[in-house]
Design a protein around this motif. Sequence first.
Motif, mmCIF file in Angstrom:
data_model
loop_
_atom_site.group_PDB
_atom_site.id
_atom_site.type_symbol
_atom_site.label_atom_id
_atom_site.label_comp_id
_atom_site.label_asym_id
_atom_site.label_seq_id
_atom_site.Cartn_x
_atom_site.Cartn_y
_atom_site.Cartn_z
ATOM 1 N N THR A 1 -4.279 1.827 5.692
ATOM 2 C CA THR A 1 -4.988 0.872 4.849
ATOM 3 C C THR A 1 -4.646 -0.458 4.971
ATOM 4 O OG1 THR A 1 -5.380 2.448 3.076
ATOM 5 C CG2 THR A 1 -5.399 0.158 2.322
ATOM 6 N N PHE B 1 0.854 -1.017 -0.081
ATOM 7 C CA PHE B 1 0.113 0.025 0.040
ATOM 8 C C PHE B 1 0.894 1.329 -0.119
ATOM 9 C CE2 PHE B 1 -2.353 -3.524 2.012
ATOM 10 C CZ PHE B 1 -3.492 -3.553 1.365
ATOM 11 N N HIS C 1 -6.458 -3.933 6.229
ATOM 12 C CA HIS C 1 -6.349 -5.158 5.179
ATOM 13 C C HIS C 1 -5.909 -6.087 6.209
ATOM 14 C CE1 HIS C 1 -6.334 -7.001 1.501
ATOM 15 N NE2 HIS C 1 -5.356 -7.403 1.826
#
Length: 78
Positions: free
Chosen positions: A18, A10, A22
């Motif tokens: 993020t 990312f 995830h």
Amino acid sequence: MRKIKLIWDFRGQAAAKTAEHHEIHLKEFLEMEKHPLKITGFEIINEMYAIAFLVVEEKDMITFRDALKPHRGEVFEN
């Protein structure tokens, strides 16, 4: 048995958040699949780059790769 670390990359200002988010989805997937190996995590490489990862046994790598579509993988070393 060799273990493989499946990695999602990312980038950008939101990379750390993020990657952290995830990892939650990776844990949920492991629970749904009742997979015994539960090694996941995320690492902040720098302010604009972070990764999330999942470790699987080599025999299961293709199944997980096809289902989850990681960006890359490497041999996992404890």
